[in-house]
Scaffold this active site. Structure first.
Site, PDB file in Angstrom:
ATOM      1  N   ARG A   1       0.864  -1.179   0.000  1.00  0.00           N
ATOM      2  CA  ARG A   1       0.000   0.000   0.000  1.00  0.00           C
ATOM      3  C   ARG A   1       0.893   1.219   0.000  1.00  0.00           C
ATOM      4  O   ARG A   1       2.002   1.183   0.555  1.00  0.00           O
ATOM      5  CB  ARG A   1      -0.832   0.055   1.288  1.00  0.00           C
ATOM      6  CG  ARG A   1      -2.164  -0.639   1.223  1.00  0.00           C
ATOM      7  CD  ARG A   1      -3.133   0.073   0.282  1.00  0.00           C
ATOM      8  NE  ARG A   1      -4.430  -0.584   0.211  1.00  0.00           N
ATOM      9  CZ  ARG A   1      -4.735  -1.568  -0.615  1.00  0.00           C
ATOM     10  NH1 ARG A   1      -3.851  -2.036  -1.477  1.00  0.00           N
ATOM     11  NH2 ARG A   1      -5.951  -2.089  -0.610  1.00  0.00           N
TER      12      ARG A   1
ATOM     13  N   GLU B   1      -2.397   8.199  -3.517  1.00  0.00           N
ATOM     14  CA  GLU B   1      -2.945   7.771  -4.818  1.00  0.00           C
ATOM     15  C   GLU B   1      -4.229   8.522  -5.125  1.00  0.00           C
ATOM     16  O   GLU B   1      -5.029   8.730  -4.209  1.00  0.00           O
ATOM     17  CB  GLU B   1      -3.286   6.271  -4.755  1.00  0.00           C
ATOM     18  CG  GLU B   1      -2.105   5.394  -4.904  1.00  0.00           C
ATOM     19  CD  GLU B   1      -2.488   3.913  -4.789  1.00  0.00           C
ATOM     20  OE1 GLU B   1      -3.647   3.549  -5.080  1.00  0.00           O
ATOM     21  OE2 GLU B   1      -1.619   3.134  -4.396  1.00  0.00           O
TER      22      GLU B   1
ATOM     23  N   HIS C   1      -1.627   0.626  -9.557  1.00  0.00           N
ATOM     24  CA  HIS C   1      -2.380  -0.211  -8.599  1.00  0.00           C
ATOM     25  C   HIS C   1      -3.233  -1.251  -9.340  1.00  0.00           C
ATOM     26  O   HIS C   1      -4.462  -1.284  -9.198  1.00  0.00           O
ATOM     27  CB  HIS C   1      -3.258   0.689  -7.708  1.00  0.00           C
ATOM     28  CG  HIS C   1      -3.643   0.028  -6.414  1.00  0.00           C
ATOM     29  ND1 HIS C   1      -3.817   0.705  -5.237  1.00  0.00           N
ATOM     30  CD2 HIS C   1      -3.898  -1.281  -6.105  1.00  0.00           C
ATOM     31  CE1 HIS C   1      -4.166  -0.122  -4.272  1.00  0.00           C
ATOM     32  NE2 HIS C   1      -4.221  -1.340  -4.775  1.00  0.00           N
TER      33      HIS C   1
HETATM   34  C1  DGY Z   1      -6.751  -4.869  -2.682  1.00  0.00           C
HETATM   35  O1  DGY Z   1      -7.691  -5.632  -2.909  1.00  0.00           O
HETATM   36  O2  DGY Z   1      -6.529  -4.400  -1.579  1.00  0.00           O
HETATM   37  C2  DGY Z   1      -5.858  -4.542  -3.829  1.00  0.00           C
HETATM   38  O3  DGY Z   1      -4.918  -3.600  -3.506  1.00  0.00           O
HETATM   39  C3  DGY Z   1      -6.662  -4.137  -5.029  1.00  0.00           C
HETATM   40  O4  DGY Z   1      -7.269  -2.936  -4.853  1.00  0.00           O
END
Ligand code: DGY
Length: 329
Positions: free
Chosen positions: A238, A267, A285
């Protein structure tokens, strides 16, 4: 009266059809994120919402949406949802784990190879006409085969990545909040080490840990300083797990060799400093972005939504306290 469900982003027809069998569905079939005010407005008199990672569900929003009983995210990560605030307000929060492990693991390998072998830089080199014919010292990359690869975060996705990497015959290290069971370590040939040891020994570091207050800037200037100058960092976790400004500095000064990033701080407004660097591979992403996987994620969110509003027992409930305490509306 039929309950109302807002779907905040474009989803597949089958998801809308499934939800429509149970509820009055308010779709929002565009790729644009709803601004907080617009989201709050659309959530008036709504019982549940199916959201994506770009929708921020926090105390302020929940305060404006008193009829909301469930927030169901089509994502495994849920740092965009203030789960404690949901619990306080009796709102069930769910995510969509499991169905994306394989696609994310595939993409981890893809981004690792692209970064180590400088694929995007090499393509730009060719497209701009700079290529004068092959010579030995051109576009030299980092080998993935037989490398020491360190995985930070060893949950379902981390372990699937370790499994995918077996063909490269790596020395596999991992670090995680909880050490994996002995049989998992043996099956994957993975050794548990401290974070610092992993950073010091790895040729390739792959991040796949959840974002939280504890993992904020898990990789910053100190950690980048521990890595080998020849090492590559891959962020599949993340934004916020990496201090992007510190990473840009390290990449500029070649304190590490390269980075592959699928996620960013703030983001989609990523730090523009990344764009001018050659030694970084950037993707928007998309680790889970295959059609079957994204369909499965959306359907999982929809199933959670139906279970939440009809029986109060969604399978991927993040805050069971809500139903246990009987605070469900
Ligand atoms: C999630 O599912 O957390 C992935 O990063 C896709 O958005």
């Amino acid at each position: 009266m039929r309950k109302k469900v807002l779907v905040t982003r474009e989803v597949f027809d089958e998801t809308l059809e499934y939800l429509s069998r149970h509820f009055d569905v308010i779709p929002h079939q565009t790729s644009a994120t709803l601004a907080p005010d617009e989201l709050a407005r659309k959530l008036q008199d709504v019982d549940a919402t199916v959201i994506s990672t770009s929708d921020r569900i926090d105390e302020a929003l929940l305060a404006r949406c008193p009829t909301l009983k469930a927030v169901c995210s089509a994502s495994v990560g849920y740092n965009h949802i203030d789960v404690a605030a949901c619990t306080r307000r009796g709102v069930m929060a769910t995510n969509s784990p499991g169905v994306l492990n394989d696609s994310v693991a595939d993409f981890a390998v893809c981004l690792t190879l692209a970064t180590c072998r400088r694929l995007t830089e090499a393509e730009a080199f060719l497209r701009t006409g700079a290529w004068q014919g092959t010579h030995l010292k051109e576009m030299l990359g980092v080998d993935v085969h037989h490398a020491t690869i360190g995985i930070c975060g060893f949950g379902r996705i981390g372990q699937t990545i370790a499994h995918r990497l077996q063909g490269f015959e790596p020395t596999l290290l991992y670090t995680a909040r909880n050490r994996a069971a002995g049989d998992v370590e043996r099956r994957l040939g993975a050794s548990y080490v401290s974070k610092d040891e992993l950073l010091q020994r790895s040729d390739i570091v792959i991040l796949i840990l959840p974002y939280s207050a504890q993992t904020h800037h898990y990789i910053g200037a100190r950690e980048l300083g521990l890595m080998k100058r020849s090492a590559v960092l891959i962020n599949m976790a993340r934004g916020g797990v990496v201090d992007d400004a510190a990473l840009i500095e390290a990449l500029r000064e070649r304190r590490i060799c390269g980075a592959g990033l699928d996620v960013y701080e703030n983001e989609p407004n990523l730090n523009r400093g990344l764009l001018g660097l050659k030694n970084v591979v950037l993707s928007p992403h998309i680790a889970s972005a295959s059609e079957p996987t994204r369909q499965a994620m959306a359907m999982k969110a929809a199933l959670n939504c139906v279970a939440a509003l009809t029986a109060g027992n969604p399978p991927d409930l993040l805050n069971p306290e809500v139903t246990k305490a009987g605070v469900m509306g």
